[in-house]
Design an enzyme around this catalytic site. Structure first.
Site, mmCIF file in Angstrom:
data_model
loop_
_atom_site.group_PDB
_atom_site.id
_atom_site.type_symbol
_atom_site.label_atom_id
_atom_site.label_comp_id
_atom_site.label_asym_id
_atom_site.label_seq_id
_atom_site.Cartn_x
_atom_site.Cartn_y
_atom_site.Cartn_z
ATOM 1 N N GLU A 57 0.591 -1.539 -0.207
ATOM 2 C CA GLU A 57 -0.187 -0.379 0.205
ATOM 3 C C GLU A 57 1.114 1.478 -0.200
ATOM 4 O O GLU A 57 0.973 2.051 1.276
ATOM 5 C CB GLU A 57 -0.974 0.089 0.884
ATOM 6 C CG GLU A 57 -2.143 -0.928 0.866
ATOM 7 C CD GLU A 57 -3.314 -1.382 2.073
ATOM 8 O OE1 GLU A 57 -2.823 0.188 3.669
ATOM 9 O OE2 GLU A 57 -4.079 -1.526 1.835
ATOM 10 N N GLU A 81 -5.733 -7.975 -0.452
ATOM 11 C CA GLU A 81 -6.266 -7.187 1.005
ATOM 12 C C GLU A 81 -7.783 -7.199 -0.103
ATOM 13 O O GLU A 81 -7.864 -6.944 -1.135
ATOM 14 C CB GLU A 81 -5.893 -7.113 1.301
ATOM 15 C CG GLU A 81 -4.327 -6.929 1.605
ATOM 16 C CD GLU A 81 -4.105 -5.270 2.471
ATOM 17 O OE1 GLU A 81 -5.044 -4.813 3.251
ATOM 18 O OE2 GLU A 81 -3.027 -5.037 3.456
HETATM 19 C C1 BGC Z 1 -3.790 -2.636 6.772
HETATM 20 C C2 BGC Z 1 -4.419 -2.618 7.882
HETATM 21 C C3 BGC Z 1 -5.745 -2.567 7.249
HETATM 22 C C4 BGC Z 1 -6.176 -3.100 6.495
HETATM 23 C C5 BGC Z 1 -7.667 -2.075 6.290
HETATM 24 C C6 BGC Z 1 -3.525 -3.085 6.327
HETATM 25 O O1 BGC Z 1 -3.543 -2.519 4.552
HETATM 26 O O2 BGC Z 1 -2.288 -2.668 7.460
HETATM 27 O O3 BGC Z 1 -3.912 -2.237 9.402
HETATM 28 O O4 BGC Z 1 -6.380 -2.633 8.325
HETATM 29 O O5 BGC Z 1 -5.387 -2.722 6.033
HETATM 30 O O6 BGC Z 1 -7.859 -1.387 5.439
#
Ligand code: BGC
Length: 384
Positions: free
Chosen positions: A209, A324
């Protein structure tokens, strides 16, 4: 005779070039709807910036010559090798916390077993290396921390799981790329050397990210420097690369992938953010609870996300991992399950590998107190 053949050849080449340019143009002109800001690292450690459109990519037009056909860049790229990952679980909130356990979760070998038994083939291991590395050359990573990552990684291997090791929450790299670059490259050099003899079930993800503090130009320049450093000790290991704006789908097409057959593209899918991140204290402004998924705008957002992903695949052929996706546990479980199932099926229909966020933590799939998967979670991830 020769002359007419040459003329025919030139015409064919011109038609082929025009067709390539048209396809590229159509893709460049796809409307890219603005996305909500992705959540920043938990524990309120990050400044939450207003979302801006990702910086414009330099236009990649091919040099036009009347006599010589220059194939588009994608033709010159080595053919991407297939991805063995299919179904993955993020083991977050452990190794990206200041110290493992600080955020209430420590990885146990029973978790690896649970994950394997449930049917996942891979874990993604978010790791915050920068808080465990020296600030001056040689920027040495704490050997105990490196050993811990190795232990989790070989534990996963013992359960037959692939492991994705990333660089998570390197916030100062994003906000001060020039200052941190040498340290980031030294960190990757150390990770790469430490895992150089690991099996090919270990994958590297260069940077989780990247925010909008780092432009795509800076990020591409960083990738161009990082990949050769990793390649010096890991010539064929699969490397995962995503765009800025928190690995948004819009930034995927702005990545300049190095010429390498073992690359994977990644984006994160939390759309719409107001639904998946409702009530997340670390999201500023905090979004109200009670938001349900549905309606025309949500359907359009869903459609557009996968349309952009398909355009990327058509253009590059590089395999995609949705690294994710998930919904915060403040949303009623049935709604979480419905959203996860819908997105996961779209990923599979399009041939993408996926990695659910997350095993334990605010987006949890598993409850470590009752030692059970949350109701409906496994059906959402594996059911028809
Ligand atoms: C972060 C988390 C977060 C998740 C959802 C991840 O990349 O490391 O802290 O809860 O994204 O936003």
């Amino acid at each position: 005779m020769n002359k007419s053949l040459t003329l025919l050849g030139a015409m064919l080449a011109f038609l082929a070039l025009t067709a390539c340019e048209k396809t590229e143009q159509a893709i460049l002109d796809e409307p890219t709807p603005p996305k909500q800001t992705q959540q920043q690292p938990s524990q309120n450690k990050i400044n939450h910036k207003q979302i801006k459109a990702p910086s414009a990519a330099p236009r990649k037009t091919q040099p036009v010559s009347k006599s010589v056909f220059v194939p588009p860049k994608s033709v010159l790229m080595p053919k991407p090798t297939p991805l063995t990952i299919k179904r993955c679980m993020n083991l977050g909130n452990a190794l990206e916390a200041p110290n493992e356990g600080d955020w209430g979760y420590t990885i146990r070998s029973r978790d690896l077993k649970n994950i394997r038994d449930a049917g996942f083939d891979t874990i993604r291991l978010p790791v915050r290396w920068d808080t465990h590395a020296q600030h001056r050359p040689p920027y040495q990573i704490d050997p105990n921390f490196m050993a811990r990552v190795k232990t989790v990684s070989s534990g996963a291997k013992a359960y037959g799981l692939n492991v994705i090791i990333d660089v998570h929450h390197y916030e100062s790299l994003m906000s001060n790329t020039a200052r941190e670059e040498a340290r980031f490259l030294a960190i990757w050099d150390q990770i790469a050397r430490n895992f150089s003899s690991a099996p090919n079930s270990v994958f590297f993800e260069i940077l989780n990210e990247p925010t909008l503090d780092i432009s795509m130009e800076e990020l591409n320049a960083l990738y161009a420097k990082t990949v050769p450093i990793i390649r010096a000790s890991n010539p064929t290991r699969k490397l995962i690369l995503g765009g800025n704006s928190w690995n948004s789908i819009e930034s995927l097409s702005l990545i300049n992938f190095p010429k390498d057959a073992n690359l994977v593209a990644t984006f994160h899918d939390y759309g719409p953010h107001a639904f998946t991140h409702q009530g997340a204290e670390w999201s500023k402004p905090e979004m109200p609870l009670g938001r349900r998924w549905g309606g025309k705008a949500d359907a359009a957002e869903f459609k557009d996300t996968y349309k952009l992903a398909r355009a990327f695949t058509a253009k590059t052929g590089i395999p995609i991992l949705v690294g994710e996706f998930g919904v915060i546990d403040k949303v009623p479980q049935s709604q979480r399950n419905a959203w996860v199932k819908m997105r996961r099926k779209a990923m599979e229909e399009n041939g993408y590998a996926w990695c659910a966020w997350d095993y334990s933590g605010a987006f949890k799939a598993y409850d470590t107190k009752s030692e059970t998967w949350l109701p409906g979670t496994l059906n959402a991830l594996f059911g028809r």
